[in-house]
Scaffold this active site. Structure first.
Site, PDB file in Angstrom:
ATOM      1  N   ASP A  51       0.848 -10.894  -3.083  1.00  0.00           N
ATOM      2  CA  ASP A  51       0.202  -9.872  -2.264  1.00  0.00           C
ATOM      3  C   ASP A  51       1.288  -9.085  -1.526  1.00  0.00           C
ATOM      4  O   ASP A  51       2.429  -9.530  -1.427  1.00  0.00           O
ATOM      5  CB  ASP A  51      -0.767 -10.520  -1.266  1.00  0.00           C
ATOM      6  CG  ASP A  51      -1.920  -9.602  -0.903  1.00  0.00           C
ATOM      7  OD1 ASP A  51      -2.935  -9.626  -1.614  1.00  0.00           O
ATOM      8  OD2 ASP A  51      -1.794  -8.847   0.081  1.00  0.00           O
ATOM      9  N   ASP A  78       6.161  -5.492  -2.914  1.00  0.00           N
ATOM     10  CA  ASP A  78       5.513  -4.263  -3.373  1.00  0.00           C
ATOM     11  C   ASP A  78       5.478  -4.275  -4.893  1.00  0.00           C
ATOM     12  O   ASP A  78       6.492  -4.021  -5.562  1.00  0.00           O
ATOM     13  CB  ASP A  78       6.291  -3.047  -2.867  1.00  0.00           C
ATOM     14  CG  ASP A  78       5.692  -1.722  -3.318  1.00  0.00           C
ATOM     15  OD1 ASP A  78       4.642  -1.731  -3.996  1.00  0.00           O
ATOM     16  OD2 ASP A  78       6.269  -0.669  -2.985  1.00  0.00           O
ATOM     17  N   TYR A 186      -9.413   6.688  -8.662  1.00  0.00           N
ATOM     18  CA  TYR A 186      -9.756   5.296  -8.938  1.00  0.00           C
ATOM     19  C   TYR A 186     -10.352   5.164 -10.337  1.00  0.00           C
ATOM     20  O   TYR A 186      -9.941   4.291 -11.116  1.00  0.00           O
ATOM     21  CB  TYR A 186     -10.749   4.781  -7.890  1.00  0.00           C
ATOM     22  CG  TYR A 186     -11.177   3.352  -8.123  1.00  0.00           C
ATOM     23  CD1 TYR A 186     -10.357   2.299  -7.739  1.00  0.00           C
ATOM     24  CD2 TYR A 186     -12.407   3.053  -8.718  1.00  0.00           C
ATOM     25  CE1 TYR A 186     -10.737   0.982  -7.945  1.00  0.00           C
ATOM     26  CE2 TYR A 186     -12.799   1.741  -8.936  1.00  0.00           C
ATOM     27  CZ  TYR A 186     -11.959   0.711  -8.554  1.00  0.00           C
ATOM     28  OH  TYR A 186     -12.337  -0.585  -8.772  1.00  0.00           O
ATOM     29  N   LYS A 190      -8.621   3.071 -13.531  1.00  0.00           N
ATOM     30  CA  LYS A 190      -9.262   1.942 -14.203  1.00  0.00           C
ATOM     31  C   LYS A 190      -9.489   2.226 -15.680  1.00  0.00           C
ATOM     32  O   LYS A 190      -9.450   1.307 -16.520  1.00  0.00           O
ATOM     33  CB  LYS A 190     -10.582   1.595 -13.508  1.00  0.00           C
ATOM     34  CG  LYS A 190     -10.393   0.984 -12.124  1.00  0.00           C
ATOM     35  CD  LYS A 190      -9.605  -0.323 -12.178  1.00  0.00           C
ATOM     36  CE  LYS A 190      -9.488  -0.997 -10.823  1.00  0.00           C
ATOM     37  NZ  LYS A 190      -8.755  -2.283 -10.882  1.00  0.00           N
ATOM     38  N   THR A 221     -16.822  -7.085  -0.963  1.00  0.00           N
ATOM     39  CA  THR A 221     -15.455  -7.444  -0.578  1.00  0.00           C
ATOM     40  C   THR A 221     -15.021  -6.534   0.558  1.00  0.00           C
ATOM     41  O   THR A 221     -15.690  -5.538   0.869  1.00  0.00           O
ATOM     42  CB  THR A 221     -14.478  -7.245  -1.755  1.00  0.00           C
ATOM     43  OG1 THR A 221     -14.398  -5.841  -2.066  1.00  0.00           O
ATOM     44  CG2 THR A 221     -14.927  -8.011  -2.989  1.00  0.00           C
TER      45      THR A 221
END
Length: 277
Positions: A51, A78, A186, A190, A221
């Protein structure tokens, strides 16, 4: 000391299975990533939680179920940097050969939970989404591949999205579905990751490394946490609810298991019937 598998040529025959395996989960401190890491830890993998934030990665790793002889580790960095991904791959392989690679890292910028119109999307926002959602998974696969066994047990699962197939919808307030608060960046990212998944499944098939995807719809989430509950969102989903992170982990666990030994280049849609076959 890292364990490097020679991939100069495809394996001629079966290799002796390696017992200890590392599972790398990027975005592992997030909602979906944490659920996946927990599931893989239960299966006995040594999980590396990767992360951007060190404290979050270490905390998530410490919270995982413990199996005798297995140590879970956090890794911070990163992941849009290829050199950081090389460090991550070497770090994970230093524990044990990398048996599983789960790319759950992803971002979806919004403004107070609302969609950013494409004409207001800045260069930096566009570039950030592409770097995190497409470049980071590619860099890690490229670096981790050389550390993955070729006995048919290794697998890669990328977190895709329903947006890859249907796009991110109309402007905010428009009456035309689909209704998604995500930006066009986005959806494009994807779609690129979905194509990358399909392409790499063919390139890695001779090495007996499977590459698949899981494509969620709405999942409860933190990424969706600031999105207002809008009846139009749920009205698109026949099951009339968001998925839980654990339900996404179910699909990932299957694709990562021996039960999916003949599945590669596939994507499992987990969207409550929003997008059907």
């Amino acid at each position: 000391m890292t364990t490097t598998v020679d991939h100069a040529t495809a394996p001629a025959g079966d290799e002796k299975p390696v017992r200890a395996r590392t599972a790398v989960v990027t975005g592992g401190a997030g909602g979906i990533g944490r659920a996946i890491a927990h599931r893989l830890a239960e299966r006995g993998h040594a999980v590396v939680v990767a992360d951007i934030d060190a404290a979050s990665a270490d905390s998530a790793a410490r919270s995982l179920p413990r199996v005798e002889g297995v140590e879970h580790r956090g890794f911070a960095g990163d992941l849009t940097s290829s050199s950081v991904n090389r460090e991550l791959a070497d770090f994970a392989a230093g524990i044990a050969p990398i048996g599983l690679l789960i790319n759950a890292v992803g971002i979806s910028p919004k403004r107070q939970g609302a969609k950013i119109p494409f004409h207001e999307l800045t260069d930096s926002e566009w570039n950030a989404v592409m770097a995190v959602n497409v470049s980071a998974p590619f860099f890690l696969i490229r670096e981790a591949f050389r550390h993955m066994p070729t006995d048919g047990s290794a697998g890669i699962v990328n977190l895709l999205s329903v947006a890859a197939k249907i796009g991110t919808g109309s402007p905010e307030g428009d009456a035309s579905p689909p209704f998604l608060p995500s930006t066009v960046a986005y959806g494009a990212s994807k779609a690129a990751l979905q194509n990358l998944t399909a392409s790499l499944s063919r390139e890695l098939a001779p090495f007996r490394i499977r590459v698949n995807g899981v494509a969620p719809g709405f999942v409860r989430t933190p990424m969706m946490g600031d999105v207002p509950v809008d009846e139009r969102l749920l009205a698109q989903v026949p099951m009339r609810r968001f998925a839980t992170p654990e339900e996404i982990a179910d699909a990932v666990e299957f694709l990562a298991s021996d039960r999916a030994s003949y599945i590669t280049g596939a994507s499992i849609d987990v969207n409550g019937g929003w997008l059907t076959c």
